[in-house]
Design a protein around this motif. Structure first.
Motif, PDB file in Angstrom:
ATOM      1  N   GLY A 125       7.826 -48.219  40.514  1.00  0.00           N
ATOM      2  CA  GLY A 125       7.963 -47.690  41.858  1.00  0.00           C
ATOM      3  C   GLY A 125       7.082 -46.540  42.201  1.00  0.00           C
ATOM      4  N   ARG A 126       6.942 -46.091  40.977  1.00  0.00           N
ATOM      5  CA  ARG A 126       5.977 -44.620  40.974  1.00  0.00           C
ATOM      6  C   ARG A 126       4.680 -44.819  41.197  1.00  0.00           C
ATOM      7  NH1 ARG A 126       7.971 -39.768  37.415  1.00  0.00           N
ATOM      8  NH2 ARG A 126       6.324 -38.551  38.569  1.00  0.00           N
ATOM      9  N   CYS A 127       4.282 -46.075  40.314  1.00  0.00           N
ATOM     10  CA  CYS A 127       2.786 -46.568  40.319  1.00  0.00           C
ATOM     11  C   CYS A 127       2.003 -46.510  41.819  1.00  0.00           C
ATOM     12  CB  CYS A 127       2.648 -47.738  39.755  1.00  0.00           C
ATOM     13  SG  CYS A 127       1.006 -48.352  39.499  1.00  0.00           S
ATOM     14  N   VAL A 128       0.874 -46.040  41.719  1.00  0.00           N
ATOM     15  CA  VAL A 128      -0.081 -45.921  42.820  1.00  0.00           C
ATOM     16  C   VAL A 128      -1.033 -46.995  42.707  1.00  0.00           C
ATOM     17  CG1 VAL A 128       0.561 -43.627  43.967  1.00  0.00           C
ATOM     18  CG2 VAL A 128      -1.256 -44.037  42.030  1.00  0.00           C
ATOM     19  N   GLY A 129      -1.166 -47.611  41.717  1.00  0.00           N
ATOM     20  CA  GLY A 129      -2.341 -48.751  41.577  1.00  0.00           C
ATOM     21  C   GLY A 129      -3.674 -48.358  41.213  1.00  0.00           C
ATOM     22  N   ALA A 130      -3.805 -46.943  40.764  1.00  0.00           N
ATOM     23  CA  ALA A 130      -5.185 -46.573  40.397  1.00  0.00           C
ATOM     24  C   ALA A 130      -5.704 -47.289  39.368  1.00  0.00           C
ATOM     25  CB  ALA A 130      -4.910 -45.123  40.039  1.00  0.00           C
ATOM     26  N   GLY A 131      -5.197 -47.983  38.462  1.00  0.00           N
ATOM     27  CA  GLY A 131      -5.623 -48.818  37.417  1.00  0.00           C
ATOM     28  C   GLY A 131      -6.330 -48.109  36.364  1.00  0.00           C
ATOM     29  N   GLN A 132      -6.197 -47.029  36.174  1.00  0.00           N
ATOM     30  CA  GLN A 132      -6.892 -46.317  35.044  1.00  0.00           C
ATOM     31  C   GLN A 132      -6.163 -46.676  33.702  1.00  0.00           C
ATOM     32  OE1 GLN A 132      -9.620 -44.199  34.915  1.00  0.00           O
ATOM     33  NE2 GLN A 132      -9.430 -44.827  37.093  1.00  0.00           N
ATOM     34  N   CYS A 171      -2.477 -40.872  34.158  1.00  0.00           N
ATOM     35  CA  CYS A 171      -1.956 -41.666  35.329  1.00  0.00           C
ATOM     36  C   CYS A 171      -1.515 -40.715  36.374  1.00  0.00           C
ATOM     37  CB  CYS A 171      -0.779 -42.217  34.764  1.00  0.00           C
ATOM     38  SG  CYS A 171       0.423 -43.219  36.101  1.00  0.00           S
ATOM     39  N   PRO A 172      -2.297 -40.778  37.690  1.00  0.00           N
ATOM     40  CA  PRO A 172      -2.034 -39.837  38.700  1.00  0.00           C
ATOM     41  C   PRO A 172      -0.512 -39.775  39.171  1.00  0.00           C
ATOM     42  CG  PRO A 172      -3.092 -41.826  39.667  1.00  0.00           C
ATOM     43  CD  PRO A 172      -2.807 -42.068  38.058  1.00  0.00           C
ATOM     44  N   SER A 173       0.296 -40.782  38.979  1.00  0.00           N
ATOM     45  CA  SER A 173       1.560 -40.930  39.604  1.00  0.00           C
ATOM     46  C   SER A 173       2.726 -40.607  38.490  1.00  0.00           C
ATOM     47  CB  SER A 173       1.877 -42.050  40.382  1.00  0.00           C
ATOM     48  OG  SER A 173       1.952 -43.028  39.486  1.00  0.00           O
ATOM     49  N   GLY A 174       2.160 -40.315  37.155  1.00  0.00           N
ATOM     50  CA  GLY A 174       3.261 -40.066  35.878  1.00  0.00           C
ATOM     51  C   GLY A 174       4.171 -41.412  35.910  1.00  0.00           C
ATOM     52  N   ALA A 175       3.627 -42.610  36.193  1.00  0.00           N
ATOM     53  CA  ALA A 175       4.456 -43.753  36.004  1.00  0.00           C
ATOM     54  C   ALA A 175       4.623 -44.211  34.704  1.00  0.00           C
ATOM     55  CB  ALA A 175       3.909 -44.746  36.999  1.00  0.00           C
ATOM     56  N   ILE A 176       3.924 -43.585  33.551  1.00  0.00           N
ATOM     57  CA  ILE A 176       3.782 -44.095  32.262  1.00  0.00           C
ATOM     58  C   ILE A 176       4.657 -42.975  31.579  1.00  0.00           C
ATOM     59  CG2 ILE A 176       2.605 -45.003  30.287  1.00  0.00           C
ATOM     60  CD1 ILE A 176       0.528 -45.644  32.151  1.00  0.00           C
ATOM     61  N   THR A 177       5.868 -43.567  30.625  1.00  0.00           N
ATOM     62  CA  THR A 177       6.617 -42.838  29.790  1.00  0.00           C
ATOM     63  C   THR A 177       6.475 -43.183  28.303  1.00  0.00           C
ATOM     64  OG1 THR A 177       8.095 -42.176  31.425  1.00  0.00           O
ATOM     65  CG2 THR A 177       8.726 -41.618  29.341  1.00  0.00           C
ATOM     66  N   LEU A 178       5.996 -42.209  27.551  1.00  0.00           N
ATOM     67  CA  LEU A 178       5.633 -42.547  26.066  1.00  0.00           C
ATOM     68  C   LEU A 178       6.870 -41.662  25.157  1.00  0.00           C
ATOM     69  CD1 LEU A 178       2.047 -42.107  25.493  1.00  0.00           C
ATOM     70  CD2 LEU A 178       3.194 -43.976  26.429  1.00  0.00           C
TER      71      LEU A 178
END
Length: 66
Positions: free
Chosen positions: A8-15, A55-62
């Motif tokens: 839901g936070r992902c903006v699809g930047a693809g990095q 990640c520009p939207s902070g959609a990834i959590t480690l």
């Protein structure tokens, strides 16, 4: 390491998919992140950290695995 993604936070930047293609991919229809490996082996930790860092939207959590 355990990885979670918030689609839901992902903006699809693809990095993420470019930096860690064994861990992340993108949906074809909208570019939203998909998680290929939620618990990658140690050799994939550095690329996964790099992907989370950019990640520009902070959609990834480690998180560390117990």
């Amino acid at each position: 390491m355990k990885i979670t993604v918030d689609q839901g936070r992902c903006v699809g930047a693809g990095q993420c998919a470019r930096l860690a293609p064994d861990v992340f991919d993108q949906r074809e229809e909208d570019g939203v992140v998909t998680l290929l490996d939620p618990a990658p082996p140690p050799e994939r930790h550095a690329p996964a950290r790099d992907a989370a860092d950019v990640c520009p939207s902070g959609a990834i959590t480690l998180t560390a695995r117990p």
